[in-house]
Design an enzyme around this catalytic site. Structure first.
Site, PDB file in Angstrom:
ATOM      1  N   ASP A  41       2.358   3.742  -3.428  1.00 39.32           N
ATOM      2  CA  ASP A  41       2.091   5.182  -3.469  1.00 39.32           C
ATOM      3  C   ASP A  41       3.384   5.975  -3.651  1.00 39.32           C
ATOM      4  OD1 ASP A  41      -0.610   4.884  -3.268  1.00 39.32           O
ATOM      5  OD2 ASP A  41      -0.852   6.288  -1.605  1.00 39.32           O
ATOM      6  N   ASP A  43       0.845  -1.185   0.000  1.00 43.27           N
ATOM      7  CA  ASP A  43       0.000   0.000   0.000  1.00 43.27           C
ATOM      8  C   ASP A  43       0.891   1.249   0.000  1.00 43.27           C
ATOM      9  OD1 ASP A  43      -2.234   1.550   0.169  1.00 43.27           O
ATOM     10  OD2 ASP A  43      -2.851   0.900   2.152  1.00 43.27           O
TER      11      ASP A  43
END
Ligand code: NAD
Length: 367
Positions: free
Chosen positions: A253, A249
Site C-alpha cells: 500500500d 499488505d
C-alpha cells in the site's frame, strides 16, 4: 492454443471497467492472434443476490478451468449487513484459496505523464518501476491459534499467530528470484528477524535458496520497518521486494501511493509456475468497487487494463504484447487524456468508455 479467460466483473465500478478490458482483449484477439476464449460470471454482492453466495460452484469451476481470471472489484453498502461467510470479499478469498494463489504481485510504476500526481518529489519517483511480491496464503492472517478469549472480570485476550514453514518461504522466494531475473536482477527480502523467530527463519531460508539456485541474482535483506521508510525516501533503490503476508499488505500500500492514483494500480495473484508460465492466475485492480462513483461513467479503467497486461506477461507468456499495451496506455496519458481521478491542469477529462476507446486507438497507432 486457446487461452481461456474468465471475467468476473463483481460489483460497482467493476462492471464498468471490465467492459473496457473486454474491448482490449477483443483487440488482441483480432490484431495479435491472442486466441482468447472469454467466459463471464458473477462474484461478490452481485453473485450473492443471484445465488445466495459470494461465488457459485459453477463460477469456481470456470475459474479452475481458466488460464487467467480477470477480477473487477467487490463490495458496497448494499451488502454491509450480509452474514460474514457470504460477504462480497468471501468470493475473492475462496478464489485465492482454491486456486492456491500464494504470490501477490503489485507493481509500482510511475508513468512519465503522471509524475506530478504523486505526493513525492519528481526526482524521487520519476522512472520508478518496482514490484512487491507478497506471500498471500500464510502468516499471521491464517495462523492458529487465533481468536478472542474471555479471561473473565471484563478482561479479554486477542490472539493471532505468525507462522511460516520452510516450503512456504522457499516457494515465494522462488517467484521473486524468477521475476528479478526478467527485470533488474535484484531482490530485497524484508522481515523482522530482530524481534520475530518467523522473520529469522524467513531470512535464513531466503538466503539458503539464493545460494542454492539464484546466486546470479543480487540479494539483500532489510527490516520491514526500514523498508517502509526507504520506500518513501528512495524507492528507486529497489527492483523486487519479497515479504510475508502482513508486511506485504502494508508495504504494497505504501508503494502503491508512490505512483499517485488508485485507478492506475494493477495486481496479479499467482500460484505455481510451469517453466515461468502461471496458469490459473488471478488479475485485478488494487482499487475497490468505488460505490461513490458507480454508474457515473467516470471510473478509470486503466488499473484493470494494466492487470490484463500482467496476464499477457505471466499467464500467456506474451511479453511483447504486454509491452505494447503498456506503451499504448503511456501514449494515451502523454496525449493528455485523463479520467477525472488522474486529471491534471490542462489535461482533457474523458469518460470510462472514452478511455477504453483511446487505448484501442493508441494500440492501432502502434501496430
Ligand atoms: P475504493 O478503492 O473502492 O475507493 C476509494 C476511492 O478511490 C473512492 O473515492 C473511489 O471513487 C476512488 N476510486 C477507486 N477506484 C477508482 C477508479 N478506478 N477510478 C476512479 N476513482 C476510483 O475503496 P473503498 O471506498 O474503501 O471501498 C469501497 C468498496 O470496495 C467496499 O465495499 C470495500 O470493501 C470494497 N473493496 C474491494 C476490493 C476488492 O474487490 N479487491 C478492494 C478494496 C475495497
Amino acid at each position: 492454443m486457446t487461452n481461456k479467460i474468465l471475467i468476473l466483473p463483481g460489483d460497482g465500478i467493476g462492471h464498468e471497467v471490465m467492459k473496457e478490458v473486454n474491448k482490449v482483449i477483443s483487440w488482441f484477439n483480432e490484431s495479435k492472434s491472442l486466441n482468447a476464449e472469454i467466459e463471464f460470471d458473477n462474484v461478490g454482492g452481485t453473485s450473492y443476490d443471484l445465488n445466495g453466495s459470494a461465488i457459485s460452484e459453477e463460477a469456481m469451476k470456470l475459474a479452475k478451468d481458466s488460464d487467467a481470471v480477470l477480477f473487477g472489484a467487490v463490495g458496497g453498502p448494499k451488502w454491509d449487513n450480509v452474514e460474514y461467510e457470504n460477504r462480497p470479499e468471501a468470493g475473492l478469498l475462496r478464489l485465492r484459496k482454491d486456486l492456491d494463489l500464494f504470490a501477490n504481485l503489485r507493481p509500482a510504476i510511475c508513468f512519465p505523464a503522471l509524475v506530478d500526481a504523486s505526493a513525492l518529489k519528481r526526482e524521487i519517483i520519476e522512472g520508478l518501476d518496482i514490484v512487491i511480491v507478497r506471500e498471500l496464503t500464510g502468516g499471521i492472517y491464517f495462523g492458529e491459534p487465533r481468536g478472542i478469549e474471555d479471561l473473565g472480570s471484563g478482561n479479554r485476550r486477542g490472539i493471532n499467530t505468525q507462522v511460516y514453514e520452510t516450503w512456504e518461504i522457499r516457494r515465494i522466494a522462488e517467484v521473486a528470484f524468477e521475476l528479478a531475473k526478467k527485470r533488474n536482477n535484484k531482490v530485497t527480502s524484508s522481515e523482522k528477524r530482530n524481534v520475530m523467530e518467523s522473520g529469522l527463519l524467513w531470512n535464513e531460508e531466503v538466503t539458503k535458496i539464493h545460494k542454492e539456485k539464484y546466486s546470479d541474482v543480487d540479494l539483500d535483506h532489510m527490516l520491514a520497518d526500514n523498508c517502509g521508510m526507504q520506500l518513501v525516501r528512495w524507492p528507486k533503490q529497489f527492483d523486487v521486494i519479497v515479504t510475508d503476508n502482513l508486511f506485504g499488505d502494508m508495504l504494497s500500500d505504501v508503494a502503491a501511493m508512490l505512483t499517485g492514483s488508485l485507478g492506475m494500480l494493477p495486481s496479479a495473484s499467482l500460484g505455481k509456475s510451469n517453466n515461468g508460465i502461471f496458469r490459473n492466475a488471478l488479475y485485478e485492480p488494487v482499487h475497490g468497487s468505488a460505490p461513490d462513483i458507480e454508474g457515473q461513467g467516470i471510473a478509470n479503467p486503466l488499473a484493470s487494463i494494466l492487470s490484463f497486461a500482467m496476464a499477457l506477461r505471466y499467464s500467456f507468456s506474451k511479453e511483447e504484447d504486454a509491452d505494447i499495451l503498456e506503451k499504448a496506455i503511456s501514449n494515451v496519458l502523454d496525449a493528455g487524456l485523463r479520467t477525472k481521478d488522474i486529471a491534471t491542469k490542462g489535461s482533457k477529462v474523458i469518460s470510462t468508455v472514452e478511455m477504453g476507446d483511446a487505448v484501442i486507438s493508441s494500440l492501432n497507432d502502434l501496430s
